[in-house]
Write an enzyme that holds these catalytic residues in place. Sequence first.
Site, PDB file in Angstrom:
ATOM      1  N   ARG A  76      -3.701 -23.349 -33.282  1.00  0.00           N
ATOM      2  CA  ARG A  76      -5.359 -23.436 -32.898  1.00  0.00           C
ATOM      3  C   ARG A  76      -4.872 -24.936 -32.969  1.00  0.00           C
ATOM      4  O   ARG A  76      -4.971 -26.069 -33.703  1.00  0.00           O
ATOM      5  CB  ARG A  76      -6.184 -22.523 -33.510  1.00  0.00           C
ATOM      6  CG  ARG A  76      -7.934 -23.672 -33.715  1.00  0.00           C
ATOM      7  CD  ARG A  76      -8.790 -22.666 -34.056  1.00  0.00           C
ATOM      8  NE  ARG A  76      -9.950 -23.335 -34.326  1.00  0.00           N
ATOM      9  CZ  ARG A  76     -11.232 -22.396 -34.707  1.00  0.00           C
ATOM     10  NH1 ARG A  76     -11.091 -20.963 -34.921  1.00  0.00           N
ATOM     11  NH2 ARG A  76     -12.610 -23.194 -35.056  1.00  0.00           N
ATOM     12  N   GLU A  84     -11.665  -9.608 -30.606  1.00  0.00           N
ATOM     13  CA  GLU A  84     -13.659  -9.499 -30.597  1.00  0.00           C
ATOM     14  C   GLU A  84     -14.435  -9.899 -29.326  1.00  0.00           C
ATOM     15  O   GLU A  84     -13.611 -10.556 -28.447  1.00  0.00           O
ATOM     16  CB  GLU A  84     -13.870 -11.018 -31.157  1.00  0.00           C
ATOM     17  CG  GLU A  84     -14.045 -11.148 -32.701  1.00  0.00           C
ATOM     18  CD  GLU A  84     -14.251 -12.255 -33.797  1.00  0.00           C
ATOM     19  OE1 GLU A  84     -14.019 -11.888 -34.767  1.00  0.00           O
ATOM     20  OE2 GLU A  84     -13.633 -13.333 -32.834  1.00  0.00           O
ATOM     21  N   ARG A  89     -19.642  -8.677 -42.617  1.00  0.00           N
ATOM     22  CA  ARG A  89     -20.538  -9.804 -42.904  1.00  0.00           C
ATOM     23  C   ARG A  89     -21.824  -9.524 -43.492  1.00  0.00           C
ATOM     24  O   ARG A  89     -22.396  -8.939 -42.767  1.00  0.00           O
ATOM     25  CB  ARG A  89     -20.451 -10.680 -42.269  1.00  0.00           C
ATOM     26  CG  ARG A  89     -18.555 -11.926 -42.349  1.00  0.00           C
ATOM     27  CD  ARG A  89     -18.534 -12.722 -41.342  1.00  0.00           C
ATOM     28  NE  ARG A  89     -17.334 -13.579 -41.297  1.00  0.00           N
ATOM     29  CZ  ARG A  89     -17.579 -14.889 -40.542  1.00  0.00           C
ATOM     30  NH1 ARG A  89     -18.137 -14.957 -39.291  1.00  0.00           N
ATOM     31  NH2 ARG A  89     -16.066 -14.756 -40.426  1.00  0.00           N
ATOM     32  N   GLU A 126      -5.501 -22.301 -37.287  1.00  0.00           N
ATOM     33  CA  GLU A 126      -5.358 -20.873 -37.797  1.00  0.00           C
ATOM     34  C   GLU A 126      -3.697 -20.786 -36.833  1.00  0.00           C
ATOM     35  O   GLU A 126      -4.679 -21.189 -36.146  1.00  0.00           O
ATOM     36  CB  GLU A 126      -6.733 -19.989 -37.281  1.00  0.00           C
ATOM     37  CG  GLU A 126      -7.582 -20.208 -37.768  1.00  0.00           C
ATOM     38  CD  GLU A 126      -9.201 -19.524 -37.252  1.00  0.00           C
ATOM     39  OE1 GLU A 126      -9.706 -18.505 -38.181  1.00  0.00           O
ATOM     40  OE2 GLU A 126      -9.204 -19.744 -36.218  1.00  0.00           O
ATOM     41  N   ARG A 147     -16.471  -9.561 -38.268  1.00  0.00           N
ATOM     42  CA  ARG A 147     -15.497 -10.208 -37.454  1.00  0.00           C
ATOM     43  C   ARG A 147     -14.373 -10.007 -37.941  1.00  0.00           C
ATOM     44  O   ARG A 147     -14.225  -9.684 -38.909  1.00  0.00           O
ATOM     45  CB  ARG A 147     -16.381 -11.080 -37.784  1.00  0.00           C
ATOM     46  CG  ARG A 147     -17.029 -11.913 -36.263  1.00  0.00           C
ATOM     47  CD  ARG A 147     -16.963 -13.277 -36.256  1.00  0.00           C
ATOM     48  NE  ARG A 147     -16.201 -14.139 -35.902  1.00  0.00           N
ATOM     49  CZ  ARG A 147     -15.501 -15.189 -35.626  1.00  0.00           C
ATOM     50  NH1 ARG A 147     -16.332 -16.267 -35.755  1.00  0.00           N
ATOM     51  NH2 ARG A 147     -14.239 -15.825 -34.531  1.00  0.00           N
ATOM     52  N   ARG A 177     -15.280 -19.241 -24.922  1.00  0.00           N
ATOM     53  CA  ARG A 177     -14.669 -17.746 -25.497  1.00  0.00           C
ATOM     54  C   ARG A 177     -14.709 -17.109 -24.943  1.00  0.00           C
ATOM     55  O   ARG A 177     -16.222 -15.986 -25.319  1.00  0.00           O
ATOM     56  CB  ARG A 177     -15.436 -17.824 -27.020  1.00  0.00           C
ATOM     57  CG  ARG A 177     -14.438 -18.930 -27.844  1.00  0.00           C
ATOM     58  CD  ARG A 177     -15.025 -18.210 -29.783  1.00  0.00           C
ATOM     59  NE  ARG A 177     -13.808 -19.671 -30.574  1.00  0.00           N
ATOM     60  CZ  ARG A 177     -14.897 -19.302 -31.402  1.00  0.00           C
ATOM     61  NH1 ARG A 177     -15.115 -18.248 -32.412  1.00  0.00           N
ATOM     62  NH2 ARG A 177     -13.914 -20.489 -32.416  1.00  0.00           N
ATOM     63  N   ASP A 214     -19.660 -17.890 -41.583  1.00  0.00           N
ATOM     64  CA  ASP A 214     -18.134 -17.274 -42.045  1.00  0.00           C
ATOM     65  C   ASP A 214     -18.546 -17.511 -43.181  1.00  0.00           C
ATOM     66  O   ASP A 214     -16.949 -16.572 -44.297  1.00  0.00           O
ATOM     67  CB  ASP A 214     -17.495 -18.573 -41.767  1.00  0.00           C
ATOM     68  CG  ASP A 214     -16.389 -18.600 -40.516  1.00  0.00           C
ATOM     69  OD1 ASP A 214     -17.320 -18.006 -39.658  1.00  0.00           O
ATOM     70  OD2 ASP A 214     -16.123 -19.235 -40.207  1.00  0.00           O
ATOM     71  N   TYR A 265     -11.156 -14.293 -31.627  1.00  0.00           N
ATOM     72  CA  TYR A 265     -10.235 -13.578 -31.934  1.00  0.00           C
ATOM     73  C   TYR A 265      -9.486 -12.917 -30.952  1.00  0.00           C
ATOM     74  O   TYR A 265     -10.034 -11.564 -31.146  1.00  0.00           O
ATOM     75  CB  TYR A 265     -10.301 -13.087 -33.674  1.00  0.00           C
ATOM     76  CG  TYR A 265     -10.716 -15.078 -34.458  1.00  0.00           C
ATOM     77  CD1 TYR A 265     -11.807 -16.283 -33.708  1.00  0.00           C
ATOM     78  CD2 TYR A 265     -10.659 -15.549 -35.528  1.00  0.00           C
ATOM     79  CE1 TYR A 265     -11.718 -17.603 -34.060  1.00  0.00           C
ATOM     80  CE2 TYR A 265     -10.950 -16.384 -36.375  1.00  0.00           C
ATOM     81  CZ  TYR A 265     -11.552 -17.278 -35.617  1.00  0.00           C
ATOM     82  OH  TYR A 265     -12.202 -18.554 -36.153  1.00  0.00           O
TER      83      TYR A 265
END
Length: 399
Positions: A267, A378, A84, A251, A65, A327, A90, A356
């Site tokens: 954001r 992404e 990750r 962000e 990510r 998204r 996250d 993103y």
Amino acid sequence: MKKVSGRGANMETGSRLAALSLLLSAVLPPCVLTVTVNSDQIDPLVYEEQLLWVSGAQGEVDTYRIPLLTFTSKGSLLAFAEGRKSSSSDVGAKFIAMRRSTDKGATWSPTSFILDDGTHPDGLNLGSVVVDEEEGSVILILSFCFHLAICQPSSTMMVETRDDGLSWSQPRNLSVQLGVKNFAPGPGFGIQKRYPPAKGRLVVCGHGTLEGDGVFCILSDDHGRNWYNGAALKSIPYNQKKRPQDFNPDECQPVEMEDGSIVINVRNQNNYHCRCRVVVRSTDGGLTLPIDNLYFDYTLVDPVVAAGALQKDGVLYFTNPANDQHRVNLTLRWSVTDGKTWESKAVQIWPGPSGYSVITSLNSGSPEDRKYIFVMYEKGHKNYYETISFTKIHLYGGR
Ligand SMILES: *[C@@H]1O[C@H](CO)[C@@H](O)[C@H](O)[C@H]1NC(C)=O
Ligand SMILES: *[C@@H]1O[C@H](CO)[C@@H](O)[C@H](O)[C@H]1NC(C)=O
């Protein structure tokens, strides 16, 4: 199809422009004839696309990510992502993955993991990448223990390459200079000021977390040796629990405009005022972000996500999943009015799940490099975090 019909129309515009500039040169001194980009000439075309990372496909990584992409002073491209290790969350242990291209994105080096936080419960998070063109270095700023999950405090870390991304320095703890606070840089790129005020300054913006959210910039006037805290645009109520629709800037992606101001596209975490982007401008090189210089860009509808922005040759570009709920629908927009208005002809890069995104371009000024921008985002079929995709976009419809 679109390409062919567009060609005739643009050639006609081109010859009319040539006639107009001949006419103008007859009556105006030549210095007035600076080249401005005609919005009709821009006709972005996704020229090439390739997946740089696929979640779940490689060894010890569960999910890739947070794409970061930059040019270098030598004309290479460096792509980064979080690898990750055990989930898509996250929080958790990660590798920082990098791939490098020395042929303008046609081919890429194998993935190298430039950082590894072992089995840390709340390890590294990307991040902001900033090119110091005066020194030829590339600096990567990350957060460590950002979410305070079974660890404290949160630290801001830096690594640097002086050989075009081939090798990286040991991580340096910038919290020693900046003080200990939750700071998540970017995600995206930081800038080195090219125009006054504060030409040469490195400006890296990001956000705080939890109650203390807001946009914060850190600055360096000596090529990343010393850092200090610059502008802050704080959330309201600051340091208190938020409710839906509170003012919660998060962000962000700064770009430098040709007048030397820094425009930060932000954001809007709690959908304050609109389901769209917050824009705020600094006119003092990132020292302050006055509330007078803040507006909401209703054209840039947004599902609450990190978006991409780039200023290139007087045109402002913007990418996000252009949908106010989900998204999906990764879209490229452009503005020839410094973001005051956006051209109605947006380009859909991917209709499906997309998260993103970041934009960069090579800035040698050569005719070839002026033609392209690069968007990394992404991309997925069911979930937006299935892959990280790199696209090369021809700004003039492939011509
Ligand atoms: C970074 O420095 C701060 C301030 O000295 C310290 O509290 C923190 O533990 C350090 N972080 C790391 C990862 O060493
Ligand atoms: C995708 O974005 C375009 C451009 O903003 C918009 O016209 C369209 O309605 C969007 N589609 C979806 C499904 O969000």
